[in-house]
Design an enzyme around this catalytic site. Structure first.
Site, PDB file in Angstrom:
ATOM      1  N   LYS A 263       0.832  -1.201   0.000  1.00 44.67           N
ATOM      2  CA  LYS A 263       0.000   0.000   0.000  1.00 44.67           C
ATOM      3  C   LYS A 263       0.866   1.250   0.000  1.00 44.67           C
ATOM      4  CE  LYS A 263      -3.983  -1.847   2.553  1.00 44.67           C
ATOM      5  NZ  LYS A 263      -4.974  -1.657   1.485  1.00 44.67           N
ATOM      6  N   ARG A 337     -10.349 -11.520   1.925  1.00 49.57           N
ATOM      7  CA  ARG A 337     -11.148 -12.632   1.375  1.00 49.57           C
ATOM      8  C   ARG A 337     -10.391 -13.949   1.497  1.00 49.57           C
ATOM      9  NH1 ARG A 337     -11.408  -9.510  -4.258  1.00 49.57           N
ATOM     10  NH2 ARG A 337     -11.143  -7.780  -2.806  1.00 49.57           N
TER      11      ARG A 337
HETATM   12  N1  BES Z   1      -8.216  -3.726   4.328  1.00 51.25           N
HETATM   13  C1  BES Z   1      -8.329  -3.341   2.960  1.00 51.25           C
HETATM   14  C2  BES Z   1      -9.620  -2.601   2.656  1.00 51.25           C
HETATM   15  C3  BES Z   1      -9.684  -1.147   3.077  1.00 51.25           C
HETATM   16  C4  BES Z   1      -9.031  -0.189   2.350  1.00 51.25           C
HETATM   17  C5  BES Z   1     -10.440  -0.796   4.162  1.00 51.25           C
HETATM   18  C6  BES Z   1      -9.124   1.142   2.742  1.00 51.25           C
HETATM   19  C7  BES Z   1     -10.540   0.545   4.540  1.00 51.25           C
HETATM   20  C8  BES Z   1      -9.886   1.494   3.836  1.00 51.25           C
HETATM   21  C9  BES Z   1      -8.299  -4.585   2.074  1.00 51.25           C
HETATM   22  O1  BES Z   1      -7.522  -5.631   2.532  1.00 51.25           O
HETATM   23  C10 BES Z   1      -7.749  -4.168   0.762  1.00 51.25           C
HETATM   24  O2  BES Z   1      -6.610  -3.799   0.716  1.00 51.25           O
HETATM   25  N2  BES Z   1      -8.556  -4.252  -0.285  1.00 51.25           N
HETATM   26  C11 BES Z   1      -8.145  -3.861  -1.582  1.00 51.25           C
HETATM   27  C12 BES Z   1      -8.682  -4.842  -2.563  1.00 51.25           C
HETATM   28  C13 BES Z   1      -8.131  -4.682  -3.960  1.00 51.25           C
HETATM   29  C14 BES Z   1      -6.661  -5.031  -3.987  1.00 51.25           C
HETATM   30  C15 BES Z   1      -8.890  -5.571  -4.902  1.00 51.25           C
HETATM   31  C16 BES Z   1      -8.702  -2.466  -1.841  1.00 51.25           C
HETATM   32  O3  BES Z   1      -9.825  -2.178  -1.453  1.00 51.25           O
HETATM   33  O4  BES Z   1      -7.969  -1.662  -2.417  1.00 51.25           O
HETATM   34 MN    MN Z   2      -5.501  -5.452   1.923  1.00 49.69          MN
END
Ligand code: BES
Ligand code: MN
Ligand code: ZN
Length: 481
Positions: A263, A337
């Protein structure tokens, strides 16, 4: 913080000693002949207490009341939402380091949902996180009296609200703790601390047991971290063994760096909140331990970090889930997931009446619904309706999202049964479609709480949602199914 429900009319309220008294006045206030009535009706007449929820008037050592500070707060239509707005506004106006005893008094007959809203709003407004501060400033408020003319009408709802607040605060505590103070092991210990209470037991599985179960997807996420994973199994047995349980599955990523698909640095600290689903399961069990309802509930928490070391899972790696289905991990940041799917398969063994997973799953859900409503997904209309109405009752709202099969097309993979991500669009739904493939054996719903579980910015902190929704859902369900 001790809550008490007390019969108080305005004459009684005037004699009640307190550091702060919040007097909730509706727009159709009918004054009596007592001093408080005259004060309030005078303020309304002169235009100094407008009929908008949250308008406040503050007085210090008023002649009409024994309280040190009196805050008259407008609740307009008296709805749960207005009461919440009014109590939050009044407690902002009445913020004081000396607030040890608080009286919140309804100047009219109070509805159940308004009393519930008042209890939750007092708790929210006075919550203080202290665990990792060297000079903590804990909540000094120790006594809260909710005063109204008709306490008998609202006693059960009041008691449920007080127990729910305790669950919400446990969820806030664990979600707020930084990741180095909330490791998978510490989360496991928090669950164990709940066991031993009435009707709750807890089992903790470590890497060996999880490997034996064949949870290859969960293990793939955990393998990039030096913190060993935990799979937490909580049980609340309030009814006969023959009653099928409801299973709650909480995403327990204690920190989500994204893994190799890392990230951006900005705001990455907020990924300590990525175990808010797990925290909501712990909080719900806390409330169950206090209310002791005649139901059976299982809580499952796959807990690990999503980090990066030499063993970390790589984009393109294919893993085998506990269900036997293989998954191509195209993005290591879609890890929620991956841990949830194995927990969902594990849930089959309980022959559940329903399974609800709770997860900070997608940024896309934040884009879709913001912070107001959690995303709710279910192919089961009855379950969906039950969750939606529980959310309304608790004022912990959710919104049903679609699950059309066309949304799953992007999950196709050339190298495994499915990929863990689809295209750029509809991300909250494609994530739900992924999970759905592991839920064929039971009625299932998914709550995406990515937007609702915490606040960013100056107010940064966990909200304790959706404990309120979950408690209402569990207690609202008929027992004879
Ligand atoms: N924990 C995050 C989701 C999230 C992101 C919650 C920002 C709150 C604020 C999750 O694990 C994630 O990183 N999801 C990705 C999925 C994508 C790679 C398909 C996302 O939402 O960017
Ligand atoms: Mn994630
Ligand atoms: Zn995550």
């Amino acid at each position: 913080m001790n809550f008490e429900l007390k019969q108080l009319d305005l004459i009684g309220a005037a004699d009640e000693k307190a550091d702060v008294m919040v007097l909730l006045v509706p727009k159709d206030f009918k004054p009596g002949k007592d001093g408080l009535s005259l004060l309030v009706s005078g303020a309304i007449k002169s235009g100094d207490l407008e009929a908008t929820a949250g308008k406040c008037l503050s007085l210090y050592r008023p002649l009409q009341a024994a309280a040190t500070r009196l805050i008259v707060a407008q609740v307009a239509d008296g709805s749960a939402r207005s009461v919440r707005t009014a109590v939050l506004a009044a407690l902002t106006a009445g913020k004081s380091p000396n607030l040890k005893k608080l009286v919140v008094c309804f100047a009219q007959v109070a509805k159940e949902e308004s009393v519930r809203a008042a209890v939750h709003a007092v708790a929210d407004a006075t919550y203080a996180y202290t665990t990792t501060k060297s000079k903590p400033t804990p909540r000094v408020l120790s006594k809260v009296i909710i005063g109204l003319a008709n306490p008998a009408d609202v006693t059960p709802v009041f008691e449920r609200a007080v127990a729910t607040v305790a669950g919400v605060e446990l969820a806030k505590e664990w979600a707020n703790r930084p990741a180095n103070h909330a490791t998978p092991q510490l989360l496991g210990e928090a669950a164990q601390a709940l066991a031993g209470r009435a009707k709750i037991s807890c089992e903790l599985l470590g890497p060996k047991e999880v490997a034996k179960l064949g949870m290859g997807s969960f293990m793939a996420v955990a393998q990039g971290s030096d913190q060993p994973l935990r799979f937490i199994v909580l049980r609340y047995n309030g009814a006969a063994k023959s009653k099928a349980p409801t299973v709650l599955v909480g995403k327990g990523i204690t920190f989500d760096s994204g893994g190799i698909s890392i990230k951006p640095a900005g705001d990455m600290d907020e990924m300590k909140f990525d175990m808010s689903g797990a925290a909501s399961v712990l909080g719900t069990f806390k409330t169950l331990s206090l209310l002791k309802p005649a139901i059976n509930v299982v809580g499952l928490i796959p807990a690990c970090e999503n980090l990066i070391n030499g063993k970390a899972v790589k984009p393109g790696d294919v893993v085998t889930s506990m269900s036997g289905q293989t998954i191509e991990i195209l993005n290591t940041d879609a890890e929620g997931r991956l841990v949830l799917c194995d927990a969902l398969t594990y849930a089959e063994r309980f022959k559940p009446r329903a399974v609800v997973d709770i997860a900070t799953l997608t940024g896309a859900c934040v884009v879709a619904l913001g912070a107001v409503r959690s995303g709710m997904f279910s192919g089961d209309d009855e379950l969906a309706a039950g969750l939606a109405s529980a959310g309304e009752r608790a004022q912990d709202l959710c919104w049903r999202m679609p699950l059309d099969d066309e949304y799953a097309e992007g999950l196709k993979s050339n190298f495994a049964d499915m990929a863990n991500i689809a295209g750029r669009t509809g991300g909250a739904i494609t994530a739900a479609k992924f999970l759905q493939r592991f839920t064929e054996k039971f009625a299932w719903a998914h709550l995406d709480i990515a937007g609702s579980a915490w606040k960013s910015g100056a107010q940064k902190g966990a909200t304790g949602r959706p404990v309120g929704l979950l408690v209402e859902f569990l207690l609202g369900q008929p027992l004879d199914k």
